[in-house]
Write a protein that holds these residues in place. Structure first.
Motif, PDB file in Angstrom:
ATOM      1  N   HIS A   1       0.843  -1.192   0.000  1.00 39.37           N
ATOM      2  CA  HIS A   1       0.000   0.000   0.000  1.00 39.37           C
ATOM      3  C   HIS A   1       0.883   1.249   0.000  1.00 39.37           C
ATOM      4  O   HIS A   1       1.660   1.459   0.937  1.00 39.37           O
ATOM      5  CB  HIS A   1      -0.921   0.012   1.223  1.00 39.37           C
ATOM      6  N   THR A   2       0.758   2.059  -1.038  1.00 35.29           N
ATOM      7  CA  THR A   2       1.561   3.286  -1.138  1.00 35.29           C
ATOM      8  C   THR A   2       0.698   4.420  -1.683  1.00 35.29           C
ATOM      9  O   THR A   2      -0.346   4.194  -2.304  1.00 35.29           O
ATOM     10  CB  THR A   2       2.765   3.102  -2.076  1.00 35.29           C
ATOM     11  N   GLU A   3       1.160   5.632  -1.460  1.00 36.86           N
ATOM     12  CA  GLU A   3       0.486   6.818  -1.969  1.00 36.86           C
ATOM     13  C   GLU A   3       1.527   7.908  -2.204  1.00 36.86           C
ATOM     14  O   GLU A   3       2.329   8.200  -1.318  1.00 36.86           O
ATOM     15  CB  GLU A   3      -0.565   7.304  -0.965  1.00 36.86           C
ATOM     16  N   THR A   4       1.537   8.468  -3.392  1.00 37.46           N
ATOM     17  CA  THR A   4       2.440   9.569  -3.720  1.00 37.46           C
ATOM     18  C   THR A   4       1.670  10.879  -3.629  1.00 37.46           C
ATOM     19  O   THR A   4       0.656  11.053  -4.314  1.00 37.46           O
ATOM     20  CB  THR A   4       3.033   9.402  -5.130  1.00 37.46           C
ATOM     21  N   LEU A   5       2.133  11.779  -2.778  1.00 33.81           N
ATOM     22  CA  LEU A   5       1.444  13.039  -2.558  1.00 33.81           C
ATOM     23  C   LEU A   5       1.903  14.087  -3.575  1.00 33.81           C
ATOM     24  O   LEU A   5       3.058  14.100  -4.000  1.00 33.81           O
ATOM     25  CB  LEU A   5       1.711  13.552  -1.144  1.00 33.81           C
TER      26      LEU A   5
ATOM     27  N   ASP B   1      -1.852  18.224  -1.403  1.00 33.27           N
ATOM     28  CA  ASP B   1      -1.816  17.094  -0.465  1.00 33.27           C
ATOM     29  C   ASP B   1      -0.512  17.040   0.316  1.00 33.27           C
ATOM     30  O   ASP B   1      -0.439  16.366   1.353  1.00 33.27           O
ATOM     31  CB  ASP B   1      -2.008  15.765  -1.215  1.00 33.27           C
TER      32      ASP B   1
ATOM     33  N   GLN C   1      -5.412  11.885   5.716  1.00 35.48           N
ATOM     34  CA  GLN C   1      -4.462  10.986   5.048  1.00 35.48           C
ATOM     35  C   GLN C   1      -3.993   9.882   5.982  1.00 35.48           C
ATOM     36  O   GLN C   1      -4.023   8.692   5.637  1.00 35.48           O
ATOM     37  CB  GLN C   1      -3.260  11.791   4.545  1.00 35.48           C
TER      38      GLN C   1
ATOM     39  N   ALA D   1      -4.935   5.846   5.937  1.00 37.50           N
ATOM     40  CA  ALA D   1      -3.813   4.919   5.718  1.00 37.50           C
ATOM     41  C   ALA D   1      -3.732   3.874   6.825  1.00 37.50           C
ATOM     42  O   ALA D   1      -3.450   2.698   6.557  1.00 37.50           O
ATOM     43  CB  ALA D   1      -2.509   5.698   5.629  1.00 37.50           C
TER      44      ALA D   1
ATOM     45  N   THR E   1      -5.995   0.932   6.203  1.00 34.84           N
ATOM     46  CA  THR E   1      -5.878   0.231   4.921  1.00 34.84           C
ATOM     47  C   THR E   1      -5.207  -1.143   5.013  1.00 34.84           C
ATOM     48  O   THR E   1      -5.759  -2.123   4.520  1.00 34.84           O
ATOM     49  CB  THR E   1      -5.126   1.119   3.907  1.00 34.84           C
TER      50      THR E   1
ATOM     51  N   TYR F   1       2.263   1.010   5.351  1.00 31.72           N
ATOM     52  CA  TYR F   1       1.715   1.944   4.361  1.00 31.72           C
ATOM     53  C   TYR F   1       2.762   3.034   4.161  1.00 31.72           C
ATOM     54  O   TYR F   1       3.286   3.581   5.131  1.00 31.72           O
ATOM     55  CB  TYR F   1       0.408   2.560   4.878  1.00 31.72           C
TER      56      TYR F   1
ATOM     57  N   PHE G   1       3.897   6.706   2.436  1.00 31.00           N
ATOM     58  CA  PHE G   1       3.623   7.974   1.785  1.00 31.00           C
ATOM     59  C   PHE G   1       4.900   8.433   1.077  1.00 31.00           C
ATOM     60  O   PHE G   1       5.927   8.668   1.726  1.00 31.00           O
ATOM     61  CB  PHE G   1       3.200   9.035   2.788  1.00 31.00           C
TER      62      PHE G   1
END
Length: 306
Positions: free
Chosen positions: A134-138, A142, A154, A158, A161, A300, A302
């Motif tokens: 699980h990853t998220e690029t801001l 954001d 955020q 996360a 998740t 997770y 970010f």
């Protein structure tokens, strides 16, 4: 033929006792002992562990068999070590001045560099999006240093998740400062009366119901030998939410990462006639460890939070 290294208990005690408060690798990837260079460990997989099997058992039948979602891996520790040559002139000078301990000082310096090397290995593992399910690029508003960023939303989303809820937040010094200054967090701390200030870590820990917040503040020199020094931060670029079990073992326990350790860190010396004009002593410090990624599902990441 060179003289073999002889382990020195007094120097080994220095090497074992060395701690740098800025280093967090041992907390992020806890050490666990193994009995030999080669070891087995369990890589966790999520799909079968959370599938409900048929548990009904007939009066004369056998219960259904299940295979847990994990793969047994075989690996081996790696030797890491450094040496420092000490001329006999320094050793002779120390005999007349009890305050000077060139071998002890060398052991401390080598232990520092050895720990820095491990810190980078663990930081590279943690700050890599490829090591997470699980990853998220801001981007844009954001990012945590943007006034419009809703960091609370955020982080909360996360944490819910991964199948294993993270209990630890790991981030670098610059990312930590941006987080504590984030307008959404400052408003929550101040009761919406202002969005400027620094939020205490204890408030953040309680707000998100996480056990640990670890800030990696260490730096390292990225320049090649002979070039001017160029310092970079080891923990930078992102922030990680991890589930860390400090007492987990390498077999069948879920945690983000563990470090297999064979034996303890050791310090040894040997005489070397090729040091300077009158020879000297070489001090060697080393350890045998291997960092393993146990569960990609236990975290997770970010990316590009600033």
């Amino acid at each position: 033929m060179s003289t073999p290294f002889v382990q020195q208990p007094n120097l080994t005690a220095i090497a074992l006792g060395y701690k740098n408060a800025q280093f967090i690798a041992d907390q992020v990837s806890p050490r666990t002992p193994v009995g030999a260079n080669n070891f087995k460990w369990t890589e966790f997989e999520a799909k079968d562990t959370f599938t409900i099997p048929n548990t009904l058992v007939g009066r004369k039948s056998r219960p259904n068999e299940v295979e847990f979602g994990a793969t047994e891996r075989t690996d081996s520790v790696v030797d890491w070590g450094l040496e420092d040559p000490i001329p006999n002139a320094d050793i002779e000078e120390a005999r007349n001045n009890p305050a000077i301990d060139p071998q002890g000082r060398a052991t401390m310096k080598l232990s520092e560099l050895l720990a820095l090397s491990r810190e980078k290995r663990v930081a590279d593992m943690v700050m890599s999006a490829g090591n997470y399910n699980h990853t998220e690029t801001l981007s844009g508003t954001d990012k945590w240093n943007d006034a419009g960023s809703n960091l609370i939303e955020q982080i909360s989303d996360a944490l819910d998740t991964p199948l294993v809820r993270p209990n630890s937040l790991i981030l670098g010094q610059q990312e930590a400062t941006a987080m504590r200054r984030n307008a959404s967090l400052v408003k929550a701390f101040n009761g919406s009366t202002g969005d400027v200030g620094m939020v205490p870590w204890e408030f953040i820990r309680q707000l998100f119901e996480i056990e640990n917040i670890m800030v990696g503040a260490s730096r390292y020199n990225t320049a090649n030998k002979g070039q001017d020094m160029s310092l970079s931060r080891l923990w930078s670029g992102g922030a990680s939410l991890l589930y860390i079990n400090p007492i987990a073992g390498l077999r069948d326990d879920v945690t983000f990462s563990l470090t297999a350790e064979h034996g303890e860190r050791v310090a040894a010396t040997r005489e070397d006639g090729d040091i300077g004009l009158r020879g000297g002593v070489r001090v060697r410090v080393g350890e045998s460890v291997k960092e393993v990624l146990v569960a990609k599902e236990a975290g997770y990441y970010f990316n590009a939070v600033l």
